[in-house]
Design an enzyme around this catalytic site. Structure first.
Site, mmCIF file in Angstrom:
data_model
loop_
_atom_site.group_PDB
_atom_site.id
_atom_site.type_symbol
_atom_site.label_atom_id
_atom_site.label_comp_id
_atom_site.label_asym_id
_atom_site.label_seq_id
_atom_site.Cartn_x
_atom_site.Cartn_y
_atom_site.Cartn_z
ATOM 1 N N LYS A 1 0.374 -18.987 8.053
ATOM 2 C CA LYS A 1 0.475 -19.116 6.594
ATOM 3 C C LYS A 1 0.728 -20.576 6.179
ATOM 4 O O LYS A 1 1.058 -21.428 7.016
ATOM 5 C CB LYS A 1 1.605 -18.201 6.097
ATOM 6 N N TYR B 1 -4.719 -9.359 -0.176
ATOM 7 C CA TYR B 1 -3.496 -8.551 -0.275
ATOM 8 C C TYR B 1 -3.620 -7.437 -1.323
ATOM 9 O O TYR B 1 -2.597 -6.991 -1.846
ATOM 10 C CB TYR B 1 -2.303 -9.443 -0.602
ATOM 11 N N PHE C 1 6.288 -8.253 -5.764
ATOM 12 C CA PHE C 1 6.154 -9.576 -5.151
ATOM 13 C C PHE C 1 4.707 -10.077 -5.086
ATOM 14 O O PHE C 1 4.439 -11.165 -4.570
ATOM 15 C CB PHE C 1 6.775 -9.588 -3.745
ATOM 16 N N THR D 1 9.004 -8.252 9.184
ATOM 17 C CA THR D 1 8.537 -9.015 8.016
ATOM 18 C C THR D 1 9.643 -9.902 7.451
ATOM 19 O O THR D 1 9.414 -11.058 7.110
ATOM 20 C CB THR D 1 8.077 -8.028 6.907
ATOM 21 N N ASN E 1 6.958 -16.319 5.606
ATOM 22 C CA ASN E 1 7.356 -15.816 6.926
ATOM 23 C C ASN E 1 6.388 -16.229 8.035
ATOM 24 O O ASN E 1 6.187 -15.513 9.006
ATOM 25 C CB ASN E 1 7.594 -14.300 6.875
ATOM 26 N N HIS F 1 1.033 -13.792 9.429
ATOM 27 C CA HIS F 1 0.657 -12.424 9.095
ATOM 28 C C HIS F 1 -0.003 -11.789 10.317
ATOM 29 O O HIS F 1 -0.682 -12.479 11.078
ATOM 30 C CB HIS F 1 -0.351 -12.428 7.930
ATOM 31 N N GLU G 1 -9.655 -6.942 7.803
ATOM 32 C CA GLU G 1 -9.104 -8.275 7.538
ATOM 33 C C GLU G 1 -9.909 -9.353 8.258
ATOM 34 O O GLU G 1 -10.103 -10.446 7.718
ATOM 35 C CB GLU G 1 -7.630 -8.311 7.969
HETATM 36 P P1 CMP Z 1 2.484 -10.023 5.559
HETATM 37 O O1 CMP Z 1 2.563 -9.526 6.950
HETATM 38 O O2 CMP Z 1 1.607 -11.174 5.289
HETATM 39 O O3 CMP Z 1 2.057 -8.806 4.604
HETATM 40 C C1 CMP Z 1 2.424 -8.737 3.247
HETATM 41 C C2 CMP Z 1 3.387 -9.817 2.868
HETATM 42 O O4 CMP Z 1 4.106 -9.567 1.687
HETATM 43 C C3 CMP Z 1 4.472 -9.895 3.927
HETATM 44 O O5 CMP Z 1 3.965 -10.449 5.103
HETATM 45 C C4 CMP Z 1 5.523 -10.712 3.227
HETATM 46 O O6 CMP Z 1 5.289 -12.106 3.331
HETATM 47 C C5 CMP Z 1 5.332 -10.269 1.789
HETATM 48 N N1 CMP Z 1 6.401 -9.338 1.417
HETATM 49 C C6 CMP Z 1 6.616 -8.121 1.871
HETATM 50 N N2 CMP Z 1 7.707 -7.571 1.275
HETATM 51 C C7 CMP Z 1 8.169 -8.509 0.425
HETATM 52 C C8 CMP Z 1 9.247 -8.545 -0.470
HETATM 53 N N3 CMP Z 1 10.077 -7.520 -0.597
HETATM 54 N N4 CMP Z 1 9.417 -9.680 -1.190
HETATM 55 C C9 CMP Z 1 8.570 -10.722 -1.050
HETATM 56 N N5 CMP Z 1 7.506 -10.726 -0.214
HETATM 57 C C10 CMP Z 1 7.313 -9.637 0.518
#
Ligand code: CMP
Length: 146
Positions: free
Chosen positions: A11, A51, A59, A93, A114, A117, A128
Protein backbone atom coordinates in the site's frame (compact mmCIF):
# COMPACT_ATOMS: atom_id res chain seq x y z
CA UNK A 1 -2.36 -28.83 -0.89
CA UNK A 2 -3.38 -26.90 -3.98
CA UNK A 3 -1.15 -24.28 -5.58
CA UNK A 4 -3.02 -20.98 -5.34
CA UNK A 5 -2.54 -17.38 -6.34
CA UNK A 6 -3.22 -14.39 -4.19
CA UNK A 7 -3.21 -10.70 -5.00
CA UNK A 8 -1.21 -8.55 -2.63
CA UNK A 9 -0.93 -4.79 -2.67
CA UNK A 10 2.00 -3.05 -1.03
CA UNK A 11 0.00 0.00 0.00
CA UNK A 12 1.02 3.69 -0.27
CA UNK A 13 2.30 3.68 3.34
CA UNK A 14 4.64 0.77 2.49
CA UNK A 15 6.06 2.73 -0.46
CA UNK A 16 6.29 6.00 1.54
CA UNK A 17 8.10 4.33 4.43
CA UNK A 18 10.57 2.73 1.98
CA UNK A 19 9.63 -0.75 3.17
CA UNK A 20 9.12 -2.28 -0.29
CA UNK A 21 12.39 -4.25 -0.25
CA UNK A 22 11.88 -5.48 3.31
CA UNK A 23 8.30 -6.58 2.69
CA UNK A 24 9.12 -8.31 -0.62
CA UNK A 25 12.02 -10.10 1.13
CA UNK A 26 9.72 -11.40 3.82
CA UNK A 27 7.25 -12.57 1.17
CA UNK A 28 9.93 -14.38 -0.84
CA UNK A 29 11.57 -15.83 2.29
CA UNK A 30 8.18 -17.31 3.18
CA UNK A 31 8.22 -19.27 -0.10
CA UNK A 32 5.93 -17.16 -2.31
CA UNK A 33 6.80 -16.94 -6.00
CA UNK A 34 6.40 -13.54 -7.67
CA UNK A 35 4.25 -13.90 -10.78
CA UNK A 36 3.57 -10.20 -11.57
CA UNK A 37 4.32 -6.82 -10.02
CA UNK A 38 3.97 -3.18 -10.97
CA UNK A 39 3.95 0.26 -9.35
CA UNK A 40 0.87 2.37 -10.02
CA UNK A 41 -1.01 5.29 -8.52
CA UNK A 42 -4.70 4.49 -8.37
CA UNK A 43 -7.27 7.17 -9.09
CA UNK A 44 -9.98 7.59 -6.47
CA UNK A 45 -12.39 5.79 -8.85
CA UNK A 46 -9.97 2.86 -9.27
CA UNK A 47 -9.60 2.53 -5.49
CA UNK A 48 -13.40 2.66 -5.12
CA UNK A 49 -13.75 -0.06 -7.74
CA UNK A 50 -11.18 -2.29 -6.07
CA UNK A 51 -12.80 -1.94 -2.65
CA UNK A 52 -16.42 -1.90 -3.90
CA UNK A 53 -17.39 -4.70 -1.45
CA UNK A 54 -16.76 -2.16 1.31
CA UNK A 55 -18.75 0.70 -0.27
CA UNK A 56 -21.32 0.76 2.53
CA UNK A 57 -18.73 0.81 5.31
CA UNK A 58 -18.05 4.01 7.26
CA UNK A 59 -14.33 3.80 6.44
CA UNK A 60 -14.83 3.50 2.65
CA UNK A 61 -14.17 7.15 1.79
CA UNK A 62 -11.03 7.43 3.95
CA UNK A 63 -9.74 4.06 2.75
CA UNK A 64 -10.13 4.95 -0.92
CA UNK A 65 -8.59 8.42 -0.33
CA UNK A 66 -5.61 6.72 1.27
CA UNK A 67 -5.27 4.04 -1.41
CA UNK A 68 -5.26 6.73 -4.13
CA UNK A 69 -2.89 9.03 -2.20
CA UNK A 70 0.32 7.78 -3.81
CA UNK A 71 2.01 4.88 -5.53
CA UNK A 72 1.21 1.32 -4.52
CA UNK A 73 2.46 -2.03 -5.80
CA UNK A 74 0.01 -4.79 -6.76
CA UNK A 75 1.75 -8.17 -6.76
CA UNK A 76 0.56 -11.60 -7.89
CA UNK A 77 1.94 -14.33 -5.63
CA UNK A 78 1.84 -18.09 -6.03
CA UNK A 79 2.36 -20.86 -3.50
CA UNK A 80 0.61 -23.89 -2.09
CA UNK A 81 -2.14 -22.61 0.21
CA UNK A 82 -1.22 -19.04 -0.78
CA UNK A 83 -4.38 -17.31 0.48
CA UNK A 84 -4.21 -18.61 4.03
CA UNK A 85 -0.40 -18.55 4.28
CA UNK A 86 -0.22 -14.96 3.06
CA UNK A 87 -2.82 -13.82 5.56
CA UNK A 88 -0.80 -15.53 8.30
CA UNK A 89 2.38 -13.78 7.11
CA UNK A 90 0.80 -10.31 7.15
CA UNK A 91 -1.25 -10.70 10.36
CA UNK A 92 -4.64 -9.34 11.38
CA UNK A 93 -6.11 -6.29 9.60
CA UNK A 94 -5.74 -4.23 12.77
CA UNK A 95 -2.02 -4.12 13.64
CA UNK A 96 -2.96 -3.93 17.34
CA UNK A 97 -4.38 -7.44 16.96
CA UNK A 98 -1.69 -8.81 14.64
CA UNK A 99 0.58 -11.59 15.93
CA UNK A 100 4.14 -10.51 16.81
CA UNK A 101 6.54 -10.91 13.91
CA UNK A 102 3.90 -10.46 11.21
CA UNK A 103 4.34 -7.71 8.63
CA UNK A 104 1.46 -5.62 9.95
CA UNK A 105 2.50 -6.05 13.57
CA UNK A 106 6.03 -4.90 12.73
CA UNK A 107 5.28 -2.04 10.32
CA UNK A 108 1.62 -0.92 10.19
CA UNK A 109 0.62 2.38 11.76
CA UNK A 110 -3.15 1.83 11.83
CA UNK A 111 -5.98 -0.40 10.62
CA UNK A 112 -6.26 1.78 7.49
CA UNK A 113 -2.57 2.30 6.82
CA UNK A 114 -1.72 -1.35 7.32
CA UNK A 115 1.12 -1.74 4.78
CA UNK A 116 -0.28 -4.60 2.72
CA UNK A 117 -3.48 -6.09 1.36
CA UNK A 118 -4.07 -9.80 0.72
CA UNK A 119 -7.02 -11.54 -0.99
CA UNK A 120 -9.37 -13.37 1.38
CA UNK A 121 -10.35 -16.29 -0.91
CA UNK A 122 -9.13 -17.96 -4.13
CA UNK A 123 -12.17 -16.50 -5.97
CA UNK A 124 -11.36 -12.97 -4.80
CA UNK A 125 -7.70 -13.61 -5.61
CA UNK A 126 -8.71 -14.22 -9.24
CA UNK A 127 -11.00 -11.18 -9.38
CA UNK A 128 -8.47 -8.89 -7.71
CA UNK A 129 -5.65 -10.13 -9.95
CA UNK A 130 -7.74 -9.38 -13.03
CA UNK A 131 -8.39 -5.86 -11.68
CA UNK A 132 -4.70 -5.00 -12.11
CA UNK A 133 -3.15 -7.46 -14.55
CA UNK A 134 -3.91 -8.78 -18.02
CA UNK A 135 -3.25 -12.51 -18.38
CA UNK A 136 -0.16 -11.85 -20.55
CA UNK A 137 1.43 -9.79 -17.75
CA UNK A 138 1.50 -12.77 -15.40
CA UNK A 139 4.54 -15.04 -15.53
CA UNK A 140 3.26 -18.58 -15.98
CA UNK A 141 5.55 -20.55 -13.66
CA UNK A 142 9.01 -20.80 -12.16
CA UNK A 143 10.57 -22.73 -15.05
CA UNK A 144 9.65 -19.92 -17.45
CA UNK A 145 11.99 -17.62 -15.47
CA UNK A 146 15.02 -19.92 -15.74
P1 CMP B 1 -7.43 -4.64 3.34
O1 CMP B 1 -6.91 -6.00 3.57
O2 CMP B 1 -6.80 -3.83 2.28
O3 CMP B 1 -9.00 -4.73 3.06
C1 CMP B 1 -9.89 -3.68 3.36
C2 CMP B 1 -9.23 -2.58 4.12
O4 CMP B 1 -10.12 -1.73 4.80
C3 CMP B 1 -8.40 -3.19 5.23
O5 CMP B 1 -7.27 -3.81 4.71
C4 CMP B 1 -8.14 -1.99 6.10
O6 CMP B 1 -7.03 -1.23 5.66
C5 CMP B 1 -9.42 -1.19 5.90
N1 CMP B 1 -10.27 -1.34 7.08
C6 CMP B 1 -10.89 -2.42 7.51
N2 CMP B 1 -11.60 -2.16 8.64
C7 CMP B 1 -11.39 -0.85 8.90
C8 CMP B 1 -11.85 0.01 9.91
N3 CMP B 1 -12.64 -0.42 10.88
N4 CMP B 1 -11.43 1.29 9.86
C9 CMP B 1 -10.62 1.72 8.87
N5 CMP B 1 -10.17 0.93 7.87
C10 CMP B 1 -10.54 -0.34 7.89
Amino acid sequence: MAVERTLAILKPDCVRKELVGEVLSRIQDAGFQLRALKMITMSKAEAEGFYSVHEDKPFFDDLTDFMSSGPCIPVVLEKENAIEDFRALIGATDPEEATDGTIRSDFAGSIEQNIVHGSDSPENGKKETAYFFAEHEIVANKSSME
